[in-house]
Design a protein around this motif. Structure first.
Motif, PDB file in Angstrom:
ATOM      1  N   LEU A  50       7.695  -5.951  15.723  1.00  0.00           N
ATOM      2  CA  LEU A  50       6.657  -6.616  16.518  1.00  0.00           C
ATOM      3  C   LEU A  50       5.247  -6.096  16.243  1.00  0.00           C
ATOM      4  CD1 LEU A  50       9.132  -7.822  17.807  1.00  0.00           C
ATOM      5  CD2 LEU A  50       8.110  -7.494  20.040  1.00  0.00           C
ATOM      6  N   GLY A  51       4.966  -5.763  14.989  1.00  0.00           N
ATOM      7  CA  GLY A  51       3.596  -5.507  14.597  1.00  0.00           C
ATOM      8  C   GLY A  51       3.173  -4.053  14.536  1.00  0.00           C
ATOM      9  N   ASP A  52       2.039  -3.844  13.878  1.00  0.00           N
ATOM     10  CA  ASP A  52       1.461  -2.512  13.663  1.00  0.00           C
ATOM     11  C   ASP A  52       2.461  -1.573  13.007  1.00  0.00           C
ATOM     12  OD1 ASP A  52      -0.829  -3.501  14.729  1.00  0.00           O
ATOM     13  OD2 ASP A  52      -0.834  -2.262  16.534  1.00  0.00           O
ATOM     14  N   LEU A  53       3.251  -2.116  12.089  1.00  0.00           N
ATOM     15  CA  LEU A  53       4.095  -1.259  11.263  1.00  0.00           C
ATOM     16  C   LEU A  53       3.207  -0.316  10.462  1.00  0.00           C
ATOM     17  CD1 LEU A  53       6.874  -0.532  10.040  1.00  0.00           C
ATOM     18  CD2 LEU A  53       6.537  -2.407   8.403  1.00  0.00           C
ATOM     19  N   PHE A  54       2.064  -0.830  10.037  1.00  0.00           N
ATOM     20  CA  PHE A  54       1.068  -0.036   9.309  1.00  0.00           C
ATOM     21  C   PHE A  54      -0.171   0.133  10.183  1.00  0.00           C
ATOM     22  CE2 PHE A  54       3.188  -3.119   6.470  1.00  0.00           C
ATOM     23  CZ  PHE A  54       4.032  -2.249   5.798  1.00  0.00           C
ATOM     24  N   ASP A  55      -0.863   1.230   9.997  1.00  0.00           N
ATOM     25  CA  ASP A  55      -2.111   1.407  10.738  1.00  0.00           C
ATOM     26  C   ASP A  55      -3.222   0.555  10.147  1.00  0.00           C
ATOM     27  OD1 ASP A  55      -3.142   2.950  13.049  1.00  0.00           O
ATOM     28  OD2 ASP A  55      -4.660   3.545  11.591  1.00  0.00           O
ATOM     29  N   PHE A  56      -3.063   0.193   8.870  1.00  0.00           N
ATOM     30  CA  PHE A  56      -3.971  -0.788   8.269  1.00  0.00           C
ATOM     31  C   PHE A  56      -3.240  -1.500   7.149  1.00  0.00           C
ATOM     32  CE2 PHE A  56      -6.863  -1.993   4.837  1.00  0.00           C
ATOM     33  CZ  PHE A  56      -7.574  -2.983   5.502  1.00  0.00           C
ATOM     34  N   TRP A  57      -3.394  -2.806   7.096  1.00  0.00           N
ATOM     35  CA  TRP A  57      -2.788  -3.609   6.037  1.00  0.00           C
ATOM     36  C   TRP A  57      -3.689  -4.803   5.771  1.00  0.00           C
ATOM     37  CZ3 TRP A  57       1.536  -3.019   2.986  1.00  0.00           C
ATOM     38  CH2 TRP A  57       1.946  -4.132   2.264  1.00  0.00           C
ATOM     39  N   PHE A  58      -4.067  -4.974   4.533  1.00  0.00           N
ATOM     40  CA  PHE A  58      -4.869  -6.131   4.140  1.00  0.00           C
ATOM     41  C   PHE A  58      -4.383  -6.588   2.774  1.00  0.00           C
ATOM     42  CE2 PHE A  58      -8.328  -8.497   2.289  1.00  0.00           C
ATOM     43  CZ  PHE A  58      -8.902  -9.175   3.366  1.00  0.00           C
ATOM     44  N   GLU A  59      -4.065  -7.884   2.662  1.00  0.00           N
ATOM     45  CA  GLU A  59      -3.583  -8.428   1.405  1.00  0.00           C
ATOM     46  C   GLU A  59      -4.705  -9.115   0.644  1.00  0.00           C
ATOM     47  OE1 GLU A  59      -0.170 -10.918   1.964  1.00  0.00           O
ATOM     48  OE2 GLU A  59       0.803  -9.479   3.309  1.00  0.00           O
ATOM     49  N   TYR A  60      -5.074  -8.502  -0.465  1.00  0.00           N
ATOM     50  CA  TYR A  60      -5.938  -9.190  -1.412  1.00  0.00           C
ATOM     51  C   TYR A  60      -5.076 -10.179  -2.201  1.00  0.00           C
ATOM     52  CZ  TYR A  60      -9.366  -5.509  -0.469  1.00  0.00           C
ATOM     53  OH  TYR A  60     -10.247  -4.658   0.143  1.00  0.00           O
ATOM     54  N   LYS A  61      -5.676 -10.972  -3.047  1.00  0.00           N
ATOM     55  CA  LYS A  61      -4.908 -11.978  -3.772  1.00  0.00           C
ATOM     56  C   LYS A  61      -3.825 -11.349  -4.635  1.00  0.00           C
ATOM     57  CE  LYS A  61      -5.480 -16.090  -6.674  1.00  0.00           C
ATOM     58  NZ  LYS A  61      -6.448 -16.966  -7.397  1.00  0.00           N
ATOM     59  N   THR A  62      -4.127 -10.216  -5.269  1.00  0.00           N
ATOM     60  CA  THR A  62      -3.146  -9.578  -6.159  1.00  0.00           C
ATOM     61  C   THR A  62      -2.918  -8.110  -5.820  1.00  0.00           C
ATOM     62  OG1 THR A  62      -4.899  -9.085  -7.766  1.00  0.00           O
ATOM     63  CG2 THR A  62      -3.668 -11.139  -8.072  1.00  0.00           C
ATOM     64  N   VAL A  63      -3.401  -7.643  -4.667  1.00  0.00           N
ATOM     65  CA  VAL A  63      -3.325  -6.221  -4.323  1.00  0.00           C
ATOM     66  C   VAL A  63      -2.890  -6.063  -2.872  1.00  0.00           C
ATOM     67  CG1 VAL A  63      -4.662  -4.081  -4.067  1.00  0.00           C
ATOM     68  CG2 VAL A  63      -5.150  -5.625  -5.975  1.00  0.00           C
ATOM     69  N   VAL A  64      -2.015  -5.095  -2.631  1.00  0.00           N
ATOM     70  CA  VAL A  64      -1.673  -4.692  -1.268  1.00  0.00           C
ATOM     71  C   VAL A  64      -1.909  -3.189  -1.163  1.00  0.00           C
ATOM     72  CG1 VAL A  64       0.023  -6.528  -0.912  1.00  0.00           C
ATOM     73  CG2 VAL A  64       0.765  -4.313  -1.840  1.00  0.00           C
ATOM     74  N   PRO A  65      -2.055  -2.642   0.046  1.00  0.00           N
ATOM     75  CA  PRO A  65      -2.339  -1.211   0.179  1.00  0.00           C
ATOM     76  C   PRO A  65      -1.264  -0.331  -0.462  1.00  0.00           C
ATOM     77  CG  PRO A  65      -2.795  -2.332   2.232  1.00  0.00           C
ATOM     78  CD  PRO A  65      -2.126  -3.339   1.343  1.00  0.00           C
ATOM     79  N   LYS A  66      -1.722   0.753  -1.040  1.00  0.00           N
ATOM     80  CA  LYS A  66      -0.840   1.720  -1.675  1.00  0.00           C
ATOM     81  C   LYS A  66       0.011   2.444  -0.637  1.00  0.00           C
ATOM     82  CE  LYS A  66      -1.192   5.838  -4.650  1.00  0.00           C
ATOM     83  NZ  LYS A  66      -2.157   6.734  -5.344  1.00  0.00           N
ATOM     84  N   GLY A  67       1.250   2.755  -1.010  1.00  0.00           N
ATOM     85  CA  GLY A  67       2.114   3.553  -0.138  1.00  0.00           C
ATOM     86  C   GLY A  67       3.198   2.721   0.534  1.00  0.00           C
ATOM     87  N   PHE A  68       3.907   3.363   1.469  1.00  0.00           N
ATOM     88  CA  PHE A  68       4.953   2.727   2.283  1.00  0.00           C
ATOM     89  C   PHE A  68       6.122   2.231   1.440  1.00  0.00           C
ATOM     90  CE2 PHE A  68       0.670   1.345   3.858  1.00  0.00           C
ATOM     91  CZ  PHE A  68       0.497   2.386   4.761  1.00  0.00           C
ATOM     92  N   THR A  69       6.319   2.843   0.261  1.00  0.00           N
ATOM     93  CA  THR A  69       7.363   2.396  -0.661  1.00  0.00           C
ATOM     94  C   THR A  69       8.748   2.495  -0.038  1.00  0.00           C
ATOM     95  OG1 THR A  69       5.996   3.167  -2.502  1.00  0.00           O
ATOM     96  CG2 THR A  69       8.321   2.731  -2.965  1.00  0.00           C
ATOM     97  N   ARG A  70       9.000   3.563   0.695  1.00  0.00           N
ATOM     98  CA  ARG A  70      10.318   3.750   1.300  1.00  0.00           C
ATOM     99  C   ARG A  70      10.612   2.655   2.319  1.00  0.00           C
ATOM    100  NH1 ARG A  70       7.789   8.352   0.320  1.00  0.00           N
ATOM    101  NH2 ARG A  70       8.872  10.097  -0.686  1.00  0.00           N
TER     102      ARG A  70
END
Length: 255
Positions: free
Chosen positions: A52-72
């Motif tokens: 139900l949201g805020d899985l990440f403290d910040f998340w923004f999807e560019y056209k070809t880029v997503v934030p680094k990390g959270f791989t697990r």
């Protein structure tokens, strides 16, 4: 209304507000691993999982880029959906800017507003909870700015390293997208989500109103055989909701 069939022995799980990445990637890593342990624990009897949201403290999807990390976390979610466990995601006020990545890469539908579900024989009204109900006018104005297509267009023109750094600063330090009131119980009459649920109840009955955002595990009887549930968070409480076909209750994950 979307329907989920609940086979015998299966359960539906709900979780919210992990804020992975806060206050730093290093400091949030133990919480991320703890959350993944929970996902491993529930995978055998989960008929569906609602985040139900805020899985990440910040998340923004560019056209070809997503934030680094959270791989697990992303890998575990993909593993669960590949196994056939449906996951439903509701954007929060820290991850408003989802735009197709979860759908295309993880096979997870993403909702930007509350939705009604029928699970087994019970009806559910589900959402993150930000900007609903009376009051909170400052945040509502800010949300309009953050979701404005023109504002998002300008933000995308920033280099991701710059854009993510600026947005993360405001998200973690200044709490412009959240608020310190999230951690305090205001009393039932002043809890705006409770008031929102009571108003929705006059329009259409739901057995359970399930939200996050408040960071407090709450269970409040709304009358008319309806219950408001707030899921708490995975920062201080490590609480989640579990529905067994008869009753939705809050539980806390222990190592």
């Amino acid at each position: 209304m979307k329907s989920i069939i609940l086979p015998a022995g299966k359960k539906v799980y709900f979780a919210s507000d992990n804020h992975l990445g806060a206050p730093s990637s290093t400091e949030s890593l133990p919480r991320e691993k703890f959350f993944i342990s929970w996902l491993d624990t529930i995978r055998e009897d989960a008929a569906a999982i609602f985040l139900l949201g805020d899985l990440f403290d910040f998340w923004f999807e560019y056209k070809t880029v997503v934030p680094k990390g959270f791989t697990r976390t992303l890998g575990k979610l993909a593993e669960l959906t590949d196994k056939g466990i449906p996951i439903y995601y509701f954007v929060g006020n820290h991850d408003l800017w989802m735009n197709g990545y979860f759908e295309s890469e993880l096979n997870i539908p993403v909702f930007h507003s509350p939705q009604q579900f029928e699970i087994g024989a019970k009806s559910f009204f589900i959402g993150h909870g930000d900007g609903l109900g009376p009051g909170d006018k400052g945040y509502k104005r800010m949300k309009k700015l953050f979701t404005n297509p023109i504002a998002k267009w300008f933000f995308r023109w920033l280099h991701p390293d710059i854009g993510v750094k600026i947005a993360s600063y405001f998200s973690i330090k200044n709490k412009l997208i959240s608020g310190d009131e999230d951690i305090l119980f205001l009393g039932e009459e002043n809890e705006w989500l409770v008031q929102y649920c009571k108003r929705k109840l006059t329009e259409k009955h739901s057995d359970y109103f399930v939200f996050g955002h408040r960071h407090l595990p709450l269970e409040i009887d709304l009358g008319e055989e309806a219950t408001y549930i707030n899921l708490g968070d995975w920062i201080s409480y490590f609480t989640y909701g579990v529905f067994d076909g008869k009753q939705l209750k809050l539980e806390s994950f222990k190592d």
